[in-house]
Design a protein around this motif. Structure first.
Motif, PDB file in Angstrom:
ATOM      1  N   THR A   1      40.110   5.241 -15.606  1.00 43.32           N
ATOM      2  CA  THR A   1      41.451   5.106 -15.044  1.00 43.32           C
ATOM      3  C   THR A   1      42.207   6.422 -15.114  1.00 43.32           C
ATOM      4  OG1 THR A   1      41.497   2.769 -15.649  1.00 43.32           O
ATOM      5  CG2 THR A   1      43.615   3.817 -15.182  1.00 43.32           C
ATOM      6  N   ILE A   2      42.151   7.096 -16.245  1.00 46.99           N
ATOM      7  CA  ILE A   2      42.837   8.378 -16.392  1.00 46.99           C
ATOM      8  C   ILE A   2      42.253   9.413 -15.427  1.00 46.99           C
ATOM      9  CG2 ILE A   2      43.228  10.323 -17.965  1.00 46.99           C
ATOM     10  CD1 ILE A   2      43.540   8.198 -20.197  1.00 46.99           C
TER      11      ILE A   2
ATOM     12  N   PRO B   1      42.904  -4.929  -0.252  1.00 49.65           N
ATOM     13  CA  PRO B   1      42.571  -6.237  -0.813  1.00 49.65           C
ATOM     14  C   PRO B   1      43.202  -6.409  -2.194  1.00 49.65           C
ATOM     15  CG  PRO B   1      40.587  -5.032  -0.116  1.00 49.65           C
ATOM     16  CD  PRO B   1      41.749  -4.105   0.005  1.00 49.65           C
ATOM     17  N   THR B   2      43.534  -7.658  -2.536  1.00 48.11           N
ATOM     18  CA  THR B   2      44.179  -7.893  -3.811  1.00 48.11           C
ATOM     19  C   THR B   2      43.159  -7.915  -4.955  1.00 48.11           C
ATOM     20  OG1 THR B   2      44.059 -10.262  -3.427  1.00 48.11           O
ATOM     21  CG2 THR B   2      46.116  -9.144  -2.861  1.00 48.11           C
ATOM     22  N   LYS B   3      41.898  -8.077  -4.680  1.00 49.44           N
ATOM     23  CA  LYS B   3      40.856  -8.046  -5.698  1.00 49.44           C
ATOM     24  C   LYS B   3      40.083  -6.740  -5.560  1.00 49.44           C
ATOM     25  CE  LYS B   3      41.179 -12.290  -7.300  1.00 49.44           C
ATOM     26  NZ  LYS B   3      41.589 -12.598  -8.594  1.00 49.44           N
ATOM     27  N   ARG B   4      39.731  -6.183  -6.681  1.00 50.56           N
ATOM     28  CA  ARG B   4      38.967  -4.948  -6.636  1.00 50.56           C
ATOM     29  C   ARG B   4      37.614  -5.199  -7.289  1.00 50.56           C
ATOM     30  NH1 ARG B   4      38.023  -1.384 -10.812  1.00 50.56           N
ATOM     31  NH2 ARG B   4      39.138  -2.245 -12.540  1.00 50.56           N
ATOM     32  N   ILE B   5      36.610  -4.534  -6.794  1.00 46.24           N
ATOM     33  CA  ILE B   5      35.266  -4.636  -7.356  1.00 46.24           C
ATOM     34  C   ILE B   5      35.113  -3.535  -8.379  1.00 46.24           C
ATOM     35  CG2 ILE B   5      32.810  -4.517  -6.838  1.00 46.24           C
ATOM     36  CD1 ILE B   5      33.566  -5.485  -3.990  1.00 46.24           C
TER      37      ILE B   5
ATOM     38  N   ARG C   1      45.933  -3.290 -17.070  1.00 51.00           N
ATOM     39  CA  ARG C   1      44.615  -3.927 -17.026  1.00 51.00           C
ATOM     40  C   ARG C   1      43.522  -2.887 -16.809  1.00 51.00           C
ATOM     41  NH1 ARG C   1      41.086  -5.010 -13.420  1.00 51.00           N
ATOM     42  NH2 ARG C   1      42.428  -4.656 -11.633  1.00 51.00           N
ATOM     43  N   LEU C   2      43.765  -1.958 -15.891  1.00 47.36           N
ATOM     44  CA  LEU C   2      42.786  -0.906 -15.622  1.00 47.36           C
ATOM     45  C   LEU C   2      42.519  -0.077 -16.873  1.00 47.36           C
ATOM     46  CD1 LEU C   2      44.087   0.309 -12.143  1.00 47.36           C
ATOM     47  CD2 LEU C   2      41.966  -0.948 -12.578  1.00 47.36           C
ATOM     48  N   MET C   3      43.590   0.268 -17.592  1.00 44.69           N
ATOM     49  CA  MET C   3      43.438   1.048 -18.822  1.00 44.69           C
ATOM     50  C   MET C   3      42.659   0.255 -19.863  1.00 44.69           C
ATOM     51  SD  MET C   3      44.702   4.114 -18.613  1.00 44.69           S
ATOM     52  CE  MET C   3      45.228   4.658 -20.239  1.00 44.69           C
TER      53      MET C   3
END
Length: 173
Positions: free
Chosen positions: A27-28, A168-172, A18-20
């Protein structure tokens, strides 16, 4: 073919795909910084050898389970306020087999299953690893609930790091 007892740390970036997909360049860059500034130096400082890199994860061998756990704790603490990267980590001590340029065995399989079971920011250790720690390190873990891990023949009692390491499980973004 070489066989030996080893402490194995398995780590994985949470939601890497998802981040990629959201921002590959960011992300890299974050992953590269994590490796060069935190993960690799801590691994080396605690006597670990990175056996395998899988883009978003690592298999690391340590001469002792105490050093593997110390590394895991310091890595998770170092990532506590990180904007992008969160890790799940599993640690087990077991027999491993080295053949050619790869590693196999119970030590790897259990550590990898524990990593999959961990929540973002957590460190999960097996009962075998837990019993091998000194009393100071043991106090950082709680639980002991037994789990039947995928494709592992025996049930494994699992201890987890205190929730103060859990992010936290959610990231901003």
């Amino acid at each position: 073919m070489e066989r030996r007892l080893a402490a194995i740390l398995a780590a994985d970036v949470v939601e890497y795909s998802r981040l990629m997909g959201e921002d590959e360049e960011r992300t890299i860059a974050a992953l590269r910084a994590l490796r060069s500034e935190l993960f690799d130096p801590l691994t080396k400082a605690h006597g670990g050898s990175i056996i395998k890199r899988m883009g978003d994860g690592w298999i690391v061998e340590f001469p002792s389970v105490s050093e593997a756990v110390r590394t895991a704790v310091k890595v998770q603490e170092g990532l506590r306020d990180h904007e992008t990267i969160r890790l799940r980590i599993g640690v087990h001590i077991g027999e491993v087999t080295f053949q050619d340029d790869d590693i196999y065995g119970d030590g790897i399989n259990v550590a990898a299953r524990l990593e999959e079971l961990a929540e973002p920011g957590e460190i999960m250790i097996s009962d075998t690893a837990h019993h091998s720690l000194d009393s100071k390190a043991v106090s950082d873990f709680h639980g002991g609930e037994t789990h039947q891990l995928k494709n592992i023949s025996r049930a494994v009692a699992v201890s987890v790091s205190y929730t103060h390491l859990t992010l936290p499980t959610k990231r901003i973004v």
